[in-house]
Motif scaffolding. Structure first.
Motif, short mmCIF file in Angstrom:
data_model
loop_
_atom_site.label_atom_id
_atom_site.label_comp_id
_atom_site.label_asym_id
_atom_site.label_seq_id
_atom_site.Cartn_x
_atom_site.Cartn_y
_atom_site.Cartn_z
N GLU A 149 32.41 38.92 33.78
CA GLU A 149 33.38 39.65 33.39
C GLU A 149 34.66 38.23 33.46
OE1 GLU A 149 35.75 43.72 35.54
OE2 GLU A 149 34.69 42.31 36.97
N PHE A 150 34.45 37.20 34.34
CA PHE A 150 35.67 36.16 34.01
C PHE A 150 35.57 35.44 32.09
CE2 PHE A 150 37.53 31.92 34.41
CZ PHE A 150 38.09 31.55 35.29
N SER A 153 36.88 38.62 30.04
CA SER A 153 37.88 38.03 29.72
C SER A 153 38.67 36.97 29.53
CB SER A 153 38.63 38.26 31.47
OG SER A 153 38.27 39.85 32.14
N PHE A 154 38.66 36.08 29.68
CA PHE A 154 39.27 34.93 29.56
C PHE A 154 39.10 34.63 27.86
CE2 PHE A 154 38.90 30.27 28.67
CZ PHE A 154 39.74 29.47 29.03
N ARG A 179 42.64 42.44 38.26
CA ARG A 179 43.48 41.18 38.60
C ARG A 179 43.22 40.51 36.95
NH1 ARG A 179 38.63 41.71 42.07
NH2 ARG A 179 36.99 40.00 41.09
N TYR A 180 42.35 40.65 36.65
CA TYR A 180 42.08 39.81 35.00
C TYR A 180 42.59 40.04 33.78
CZ TYR A 180 37.90 38.71 36.87
OH TYR A 180 36.48 37.76 38.38
N CYS A 181 43.07 42.29 34.21
CA CYS A 181 43.92 42.82 33.04
C CYS A 181 45.49 42.05 33.53
CB CYS A 181 44.56 43.58 32.87
SG CYS A 181 42.27 44.50 33.15
N LEU A 184 45.38 36.93 35.38
CA LEU A 184 44.39 36.21 34.78
C LEU A 184 44.79 36.64 32.86
CD1 LEU A 184 42.40 34.08 33.60
CD2 LEU A 184 40.81 36.37 32.56
N ASN A 185 45.54 37.81 32.78
CA ASN A 185 46.50 37.27 31.43
C ASN A 185 47.19 37.48 31.12
OD1 ASN A 185 46.49 38.21 28.91
ND2 ASN A 185 46.88 40.39 29.30
#
Length: 241
Positions: A149-150, A153-154, A179-181, A184-185
């Motif tokens: 997923e990481f 997403s990256f 947390r990724y949306c 990380l974004n």
């Protein structure tokens, strides 16, 4: 037997022709990219030359400051990119209008607002947004495996083909964790947008050193994004296989 050799020869000739045509198309694409970059650099150089020669800096600054008051500029910067207006337009103006430090502070406050609003919209009114992106704009919602997923997403966020506004909605629509949306974004976009603010400010101040350094940073980002694009495509192929 003669017919077999004749057919074999024709097949080899056609395959070689196809290979040569394919390589020719690739070469043309690279030449067009180089030409576009060269024209863009010439346009920037011409704009800087005109600013210096005719002392247009004060006129441009006054026009931007008077034509876009803060009470109008900030809401436009918050809401228009959510509707698809390119963020780059605001990035080049925010440093000119607010200065480098205040412009960066405003940028780093607006970007998380974009991501939070987009996440709420994508999860709250998913169907119309998904229909618009998929059916009208022909984007595909990525399928993100939980074990990668990481990475997905990256590379989705750094994939250069997706516009900024599309990236805001893709990950929430794909069911990626908040947390990724968001975090990380924010880390990625908040970093990649900084050079454009500096570019706009350095051009306005006629600061050749900062302008040149910023252009080099943007060029390095361009190389990184090309690498990220290859990694994204490789992950998509790996997922499909």
């Amino acid at each position: 037997m003669v017919e077999i050799f004749k057919n074999y020869y024709l097949i080899n000739i056609s395959s070689k022709n196809n290979d040569s045509m394919g390589s020719g198309i690739v070469v043309l694409k690279h030449r067009y990219k180089i030409l576009i970059v060269a024209v863009g650099l010439l346009g920037i150089a011409a704009a800087v030359y005109l600013l210096i020669k005719y002392d247009l800096y004060h006129q441009v600054t006054a026009l931007i400051n008077e034509g876009t008051p803060v009470k109008l500029f900030v809401p436009m910067m918050i809401f228009l990119p959510l509707a698809g207006v390119p963020l780059t337009f605001f990035l080049l103006l925010v440093g000119l209008k607010f200065g480098t430090l205040n412009g960066l502070l405003l940028l780093e406050a607006v970007i998380p607002a974009h991501m939070l609003i987009a996440y709420l919209l994508a999860t709250g009114v998913r169907h119309p947004i998904e229909n618009f992106l998929v059916k009208r704009k022909n984007y595909q919602i990525p399928e993100v495996p939980e074990d990668k997923e990481f990475l997905f997403s990256f590379f989705t966020l750094t994939f250069p083909v997706f516009p900024y506004s599309v990236k805001l909605y893709l990950l929430p629509l794909a069911g990626v964790k908040f947390r990724y949306c968001f975090w990380l974004n924010w880390a990625i976009q908040g970093t990649m947008t900084i050079p454009f603010v500096l570019l706009g400010r350095s051009a306005a101040d006629l600061n050749a050193v900062m302008f040149g350094a910023t252009v080099l940073v943007i060029f390095a980002m361009f190389i990184f994004l090309r690498w990220a694009k290859k990694q994204y495509v490789a992950l998509q192929k790996e997922k499909t296989s």
